[in-house]
Design an enzyme around this catalytic site. Structure first.
Site, mmCIF file in Angstrom:
data_model
loop_
_atom_site.group_PDB
_atom_site.id
_atom_site.type_symbol
_atom_site.label_atom_id
_atom_site.label_comp_id
_atom_site.label_asym_id
_atom_site.label_seq_id
_atom_site.Cartn_x
_atom_site.Cartn_y
_atom_site.Cartn_z
ATOM 1 N N HIS A 17 -3.014 -3.764 8.969
ATOM 2 C CA HIS A 17 -4.386 -5.061 8.828
ATOM 3 C C HIS A 17 -4.582 -5.681 10.079
ATOM 4 C CE1 HIS A 17 -2.722 -5.278 4.290
ATOM 5 N NE2 HIS A 17 -3.905 -4.406 4.335
ATOM 6 N N LYS A 41 -4.410 -6.577 -10.050
ATOM 7 C CA LYS A 41 -3.072 -6.050 -9.172
ATOM 8 C C LYS A 41 -1.880 -6.712 -9.270
ATOM 9 C CE LYS A 41 -5.746 -3.647 -5.405
ATOM 10 N NZ LYS A 41 -5.716 -3.648 -3.959
ATOM 11 N N ARG A 95 -6.818 4.784 6.511
ATOM 12 C CA ARG A 95 -5.511 5.400 6.794
ATOM 13 C C ARG A 95 -5.507 6.766 6.572
ATOM 14 N NH1 ARG A 95 -2.396 1.470 3.148
ATOM 15 N NH2 ARG A 95 -3.620 2.710 2.056
ATOM 16 N N SER A 133 0.759 -2.065 2.098
ATOM 17 C CA SER A 133 1.395 -2.928 1.466
ATOM 18 C C SER A 133 2.275 -2.825 0.398
ATOM 19 C CB SER A 133 0.395 -4.356 1.121
ATOM 20 O OG SER A 133 -0.273 -4.733 2.103
#
Length: 165
Positions: A17, A41, A95, A133
């Site tokens: 990030h 989430k 990514r 994460s």
């Protein structure tokens, strides 16, 4: 003034990030880091903790890059958040190819909602492409070393949150 919005949950903020933030900040006059509240989430960290970690990780960037960096929590649609902060550009980090498929759909939906807001994709640096994460939290839960994925203050907060400090 060119305003960019880099949205995410940042639970927690990773070196990937931070890489995207540094590079996105070089492209705009003001970069807003949109911290999604996203209760679905079930984040490990509270909104306040995530905001504080982002502010800590980014302090000093504004002077280095000559760009204002602001952290802005949001719970509405991404395109509405872009309107709220005056962003003309949404920055998304990629990514892998799997990220692109999801992001492609999001861009399409956002373009229908407001075609004046552009989306820019930045590829994570090669050394950060595997960082997620979710994986960082799992490694920490299982007593693995996350020091290659997060800053020392984030590592400390993560271990503390998991009762590992």
């Amino acid at each position: 003034m060119r305003v960019g919005l880099y949205p995410g949950t940042f639970d927690p903020i990773t070196l990937g990030h931070i890489d995207i933030i540094r590079r996105a900040a070089a492209l705009v006059d003001r970069l807003v880091i949109g911290v999604a509240i996203n209760r679905d989430k079930g984040p490990l960290f509270t909104l306040e903790e995530r905001v504080a970690m982002i502010e800590e990780a980014c302090k000093g960037f504004s002077d280095e890059i000559d760009t204002e960096i602001v952290v802005h929590p949001f719970e509405n649609l991404l395109i509405d958040c872009a309107h709220d902060v005056g962003a003309q550009v949404i920055v998304r980090g990629l990514r892998a190819v799997a990220d692109f498929e999801y992001e492609y759909q999001m861009v399409g939906m956002n373009r229908v909602l407001d075609s004046s807001v552009e989306t820019v994709f930045l590829m994570a640096e090669a050394r950060h492409q595997a960082i997620a994460s979710k994986l960082v939290k799992e490694i920490a839960r299982l007593d693995g070393d996350v020091s290659n994925f997060v800053t020392p203050p984030v590592q400390k907060a993560l271990l503390s949150k998991l009762g590992k400090s």
